[in-house]
Design a protein around this motif. Structure first.
Motif, PDB file in Angstrom:
ATOM      1  N   PHE A 136       0.828  -0.542   6.160  1.00 18.87           N
ATOM      2  CA  PHE A 136       0.678  -0.042   4.906  1.00 18.87           C
ATOM      3  C   PHE A 136       1.736   1.177   4.907  1.00 18.87           C
ATOM      4  N   ARG A 170      -2.452   0.743  12.271  1.00 21.21           N
ATOM      5  CA  ARG A 170      -2.166  -0.248  11.373  1.00 21.21           C
ATOM      6  C   ARG A 170      -2.037   0.357   9.845  1.00 21.21           C
ATOM      7  N   TYR A 171      -2.520   1.733   9.381  1.00 23.87           N
ATOM      8  CA  TYR A 171      -2.158   1.922   8.301  1.00 23.87           C
ATOM      9  C   TYR A 171       0.058   2.231   8.364  1.00 23.87           C
ATOM     10  N   TRP A 172      -0.309   2.779   9.660  1.00 26.61           N
ATOM     11  CA  TRP A 172       1.430   3.460   9.628  1.00 26.61           C
ATOM     12  C   TRP A 172       2.362   1.979   9.807  1.00 26.61           C
ATOM     13  N   THR A 186      -7.224   1.957  13.829  1.00 25.83           N
ATOM     14  CA  THR A 186      -7.017   1.154  12.928  1.00 25.83           C
ATOM     15  C   THR A 186      -6.058   2.428  12.243  1.00 25.83           C
ATOM     16  N   GLY A 228      -8.129  -4.974   5.358  1.00 25.07           N
ATOM     17  CA  GLY A 228      -7.924  -3.688   5.504  1.00 25.07           C
ATOM     18  C   GLY A 228      -8.543  -2.772   6.943  1.00 25.07           C
ATOM     19  N   HIS A 272      -7.638  -4.898   0.767  1.00 29.60           N
ATOM     20  CA  HIS A 272      -7.564  -4.397  -0.005  1.00 29.60           C
ATOM     21  C   HIS A 272      -6.121  -5.111  -0.760  1.00 29.60           C
ATOM     22  N   LEU A 311       1.540   4.140   5.493  1.00 32.16           N
ATOM     23  CA  LEU A 311       0.857   4.885   5.507  1.00 32.16           C
ATOM     24  C   LEU A 311       1.255   6.430   6.473  1.00 32.16           C
TER      25      LEU A 311
END
Length: 356
Positions: free
Chosen positions: A184, A179-181, A176, A124, A130, A186
């Protein structure tokens, strides 16, 4: 992948039994189970706590090869794994790795068909993993490696995990969030720049579509004076969870009950409450009551939000907790950030004075 919920939070701690006792005494968590060598867990012992939709797994390493041992050595007690509920942990894991996630634990199934639980983990931020979790029976046991003490109990003042506040070193915020987009799925839903005196910080919020999984990511502005985010990153030893916010539907009762149990909350000066009626209008809770309990209030286009933060009892003064009561609001108390950080400054100054 379809991210559904926060399935659980695993904390790596020096003493799982002691930490469990503190959380049960302070916030009313219930001891729900234990795991160790006799249940199939390797090189560690774990204690499972529950309260409504919150599951906290507290893990202590019993051998130096377990990841919890290195985590606690580097960071002290803290959040090491965030369990994310998905429909299919196998496919979520494969998709995340294909999108660039670094795998840390391949899919592993526990239990028979109809009661199977699948775990699979990727990196994560910092040293936080995660863990994708899928369950044949969402109301079933946490996992066969945890010996549960009995049926789940309902009730309690805390309902679910509302969000995580994540501090990252300067220059890592945009990467960061990206990377979440990309990994994952988000979406970024909010951003702001916060200036407190000579300090400044930037933050962005990423969420799933249903807003049940939320990360507020914060980085310091190193062109300004060093502040609390810089201090967290230094003391924690890199990026990590600064606080976990628990949702409650009655914050005044939650604060009174927790305070009676010994929880110490950050305090807010009377001048903050003198300005509330003009700033927010009708809040739904008497301002005198908010002031007496040191509860912060804010409004967004959707409604009111009430929140309060605990003092940090962590030896490094890193991890702490938040209680939040959303009365329609979807944001994160932008107008309260300055009050929060000024309160933390007062706590730190008081502690310094006691040591002199």
């Amino acid at each position: 992948m379809e991210i559904r919920s926060i399935d659980h939070v695993e904390m790596f701690v020096e003493d799982a039994e002691e930490t469990a006792g503190q959380l049960c005494d302070s916030f009313g968590f219930t001891l729900a189970g234990r795991g160790g060598a006799g249940t199939g867990l390797r090189d560690c012992e774990s204690v499972l706590l529950r309260q409504n939709d919150i599951a906290l797994l507290l893990t202590t390493a019993t051998h130096g090869d377990h990841r919890a041992a290195e985590y606690v050595k580097r960071h002290g007690d803290g959040v090491g794994v965030i369990g994310i509920g998905v429909d299919d942990a196998h496919s979520a894991f494969a998709e995340a790795v294909e999108r660039g996630a670094v795998p840390t634990a391949p899919p592993e199934e526990f239990g028979p068909a109809g009661a199977c639980v699948t775990f699979a983990s990727v990196t994560g931020f910092g040293d936080v993993e995660h863990r994708f979790v899928s369950r044949d029976n969402p109301e079933g046991p946490f996992a066969p490696v945890i010996q549960e003490t009995g049926p789940r109990e309902s009730g309690g003042i805390l309902k679910r995990v509302d969000h995580f506040a994540v501090c990252v070193p300067a220059g890592e915020l945009n990467e960061t969030v990206r990377r979440y987009w990309e990994v994952f799925g988000l979406s970024q839903t909010f951003e702001e720049r916060i200036v407190v005196g000579s300090q400044a910080m930037d933050s962005k919020v990423v969420q799933n579509d249903s807003e049940t999984v939320t990360f507020t990511v914060i980085e310091p502005d190193t062109t300004r004076a060093s502040g609390q985010i810089d201090a967290f990153v230094e003391s924690h030893g890199g990026a990590g969870v600064q606080h976990v916010a628990f949702l409650t539907d009655d914050i005044t009762t939650a604060v009174r009950t927790s305070a009676e149990r010994g929880v110490r909350f950050l305090t807010t000066p009377p001048s903050y409450y003198e300005m509330l009626p003009a700033r927010l209008g009708q809040i739904g809770v008497p301002v005198d009551e908010l002031s007496a309990l040191h509860i912060l209030a804010d409004r967004d286009p959707s409604g009111i939000m009430l929140q309060i933060f605990t003092e940090s009892t962590h030896p490094r003064r890193t991890l702490f907790w938040e209680l939040i009561d959303r009365r329609g609001a979807h944001t994160f108390g932008s107008n309260n950030i300055q009050a929060l950080y000024e309160a933390v400054e007062r706590q730190q100054a008081a502690e310094t004075a006691r040591l002199v």
